[in-house]
Motif scaffolding. Structure first.
Motif, PDB file in Angstrom:
ATOM      1  N   ASN A 239      50.058  -8.714  42.593  1.00 55.07           N
ATOM      2  CA  ASN A 239      51.235  -7.871  41.874  1.00 55.07           C
ATOM      3  C   ASN A 239      52.277  -9.100  42.555  1.00 55.07           C
ATOM      4  N   ALA A 240      53.168  -9.558  41.598  1.00 55.54           N
ATOM      5  CA  ALA A 240      54.128 -10.308  41.851  1.00 55.54           C
ATOM      6  C   ALA A 240      55.330  -9.631  42.625  1.00 55.54           C
ATOM      7  N   ASP A 241      56.018  -8.975  41.692  1.00 58.56           N
ATOM      8  CA  ASP A 241      56.949  -7.985  41.449  1.00 58.56           C
ATOM      9  C   ASP A 241      56.777  -7.368  42.949  1.00 58.56           C
ATOM     10  N   ARG A 242      55.471  -6.710  43.077  1.00 59.15           N
ATOM     11  CA  ARG A 242      55.951  -5.693  44.343  1.00 59.15           C
ATOM     12  C   ARG A 242      55.393  -6.926  45.676  1.00 59.15           C
ATOM     13  N   ASP A 243      54.756  -8.061  45.876  1.00 59.65           N
ATOM     14  CA  ASP A 243      54.840  -8.569  46.355  1.00 59.65           C
ATOM     15  C   ASP A 243      56.626  -9.082  46.819  1.00 59.65           C
ATOM     16  N   ALA A 244      57.248  -9.389  45.497  1.00 60.35           N
ATOM     17  CA  ALA A 244      59.054  -9.957  45.958  1.00 60.35           C
ATOM     18  C   ALA A 244      59.432  -8.512  46.660  1.00 60.35           C
ATOM     19  N   HIS A 245      59.096  -7.735  46.218  1.00 50.48           N
ATOM     20  CA  HIS A 245      59.872  -6.424  46.941  1.00 50.48           C
ATOM     21  C   HIS A 245      59.115  -6.360  48.389  1.00 50.48           C
ATOM     22  N   THR A 246      58.050  -6.678  48.537  1.00 48.31           N
ATOM     23  CA  THR A 246      57.798  -5.984  49.525  1.00 48.31           C
ATOM     24  C   THR A 246      58.525  -6.768  51.370  1.00 48.31           C
ATOM     25  N   ARG A 247      58.832  -8.478  50.506  1.00 51.28           N
ATOM     26  CA  ARG A 247      58.969  -9.230  51.377  1.00 51.28           C
ATOM     27  C   ARG A 247      60.724  -8.963  51.452  1.00 51.28           C
ATOM     28  N   SER A 248      61.557  -8.541  50.515  1.00 57.58           N
ATOM     29  CA  SER A 248      62.524  -8.179  50.333  1.00 57.58           C
ATOM     30  C   SER A 248      63.274  -7.280  51.895  1.00 57.58           C
ATOM     31  N   ALA A 249      64.889  -7.089  51.454  1.00 58.84           N
ATOM     32  CA  ALA A 249      65.348  -6.894  52.870  1.00 58.84           C
ATOM     33  C   ALA A 249      64.578  -5.019  52.934  1.00 58.84           C
ATOM     34  N   ASP A 250      64.465  -4.168  52.412  1.00 59.87           N
ATOM     35  CA  ASP A 250      63.618  -3.134  51.872  1.00 59.87           C
ATOM     36  C   ASP A 250      62.678  -2.579  53.094  1.00 59.87           C
ATOM     37  N   LEU A 251      61.981  -3.535  52.907  1.00 60.30           N
ATOM     38  CA  LEU A 251      60.876  -3.116  53.389  1.00 60.30           C
ATOM     39  C   LEU A 251      60.063  -4.439  54.672  1.00 60.30           C
ATOM     40  N   LEU A 252      59.934  -5.464  54.669  1.00 56.23           N
ATOM     41  CA  LEU A 252      60.007  -6.504  55.781  1.00 56.23           C
ATOM     42  C   LEU A 252      61.128  -7.496  55.876  1.00 56.23           C
ATOM     43  N   ASP A 253      61.522  -7.754  54.777  1.00 57.56           N
ATOM     44  CA  ASP A 253      63.114  -8.763  54.992  1.00 57.56           C
ATOM     45  C   ASP A 253      62.459  -9.687  56.409  1.00 57.56           C
ATOM     46  N   VAL A 254      61.902 -10.522  55.376  1.00 55.73           N
ATOM     47  CA  VAL A 254      61.455 -11.968  55.538  1.00 55.73           C
ATOM     48  C   VAL A 254      62.576 -12.896  56.157  1.00 55.73           C
ATOM     49  N   GLU A 255      63.349 -12.380  55.624  1.00 59.15           N
ATOM     50  CA  GLU A 255      64.503 -13.852  56.047  1.00 59.15           C
ATOM     51  C   GLU A 255      65.206 -13.032  57.831  1.00 59.15           C
ATOM     52  N   LYS A 256      64.924 -11.946  57.596  1.00 59.91           N
ATOM     53  CA  LYS A 256      65.228 -11.840  59.533  1.00 59.91           C
ATOM     54  C   LYS A 256      63.902 -11.514  60.222  1.00 59.91           C
ATOM     55  N   ARG A 257      63.092 -11.072  59.386  1.00 67.02           N
ATOM     56  CA  ARG A 257      61.425 -10.740  60.318  1.00 67.02           C
ATOM     57  C   ARG A 257      60.534 -12.206  59.694  1.00 67.02           C
ATOM     58  N   PRO A 258      60.421 -13.485  59.597  1.00 65.24           N
ATOM     59  CA  PRO A 258      59.166 -14.446  59.387  1.00 65.24           C
ATOM     60  C   PRO A 258      58.410 -14.209  59.680  1.00 65.24           C
TER      61      PRO A 258
END
Length: 190
Positions: A78-97
């Motif tokens: 689910n693209a929307d769920r994946d985008a939210h999970t990658r965001s700062a709310d959860l995984l924060d892939v910018e800070k935790r790649p």
């Protein structure tokens, strides 16, 4: 195709794998997870970008496993769920790649093994224990390279890594299932 029937050929605590650095077969490997949503349904997902290494020594004490998983490669279908999970709310892939794993101990016999290690997400490292099943060792009919297959299962708690968002919506427990296939170092075994 030859197959090593590990239950018949292994002494307790021995390995049916030749020493050396085994290479991950990414086309036949997967890092999957399951988390409960609202406590009633499971959401399943996977990480597509995985690099892993398996070093086999003379004894289980000399076995080392390492993995680096790109958190941005998350896919739950689910693209929307994946985008939210990658965001700062959860995984924060910018800070935790990435998420990394390094084994610290491997022990067991026959097909059933336990692997202890350290899992790092961002700047938090916690110990994890994985139950590992050796699926077998076979020669590939495609090119006669020798492959070993493993399934590893375990669980982590999101809160241990500071991934607390979504309490009430998402379970704290994330179940992990790894299906990994490694190729024997060239010029070995057979």
């Amino acid at each position: 195709m030859t197959q090593n029937n590990t239950a018949d050929t292994l002494a307790p605590g021995s390995l049916p794998l030749v020493p050396g650095n085994w290479t991950l077969d990414p086309l036949h490997s997967a890092v999957n997870f399951t988390i409960r949503h609202l406590g009633i349904a499971k959401v399943r997902g996977r990480f597509a970008d995985v690099q892993a290494g398996l070093h086999i020594g003379e004894t289980p004490d000399d076995v080392r496993v390492s993995a680096v998983i790109a958190l941005a490669s998350l896919d739950t279908g689910n693209a929307d769920r994946d985008a939210h999970t990658r965001s700062a709310d959860l995984l924060d892939v910018e800070k935790r790649p990435t998420m990394t794993f390094r084994s610290t101990r491997v022990f067991g016999e026959d097909e059933d093994w336990t692997m202890e290690g350290d899992l790092t997400i961002g700047d938090v490292t916690r110990p994890v224990v994985l139950a590992v099943e050796l699926g077998g060792v076979v020669d590939s009919p495609a090119d006669q390279s020798r492959h070993a297959g493993f399934e590893a299962t375990g669980e982590i708690r999101r809160s241990d890594y500071g991934l607390d968002f979504g309490g009430g919506f998402l379970s704290d427990v994330v179940k992990i299932q790894l299906d990994m296939q490694f190729v024997e170092p060239q010029g070995q075994g057979g």
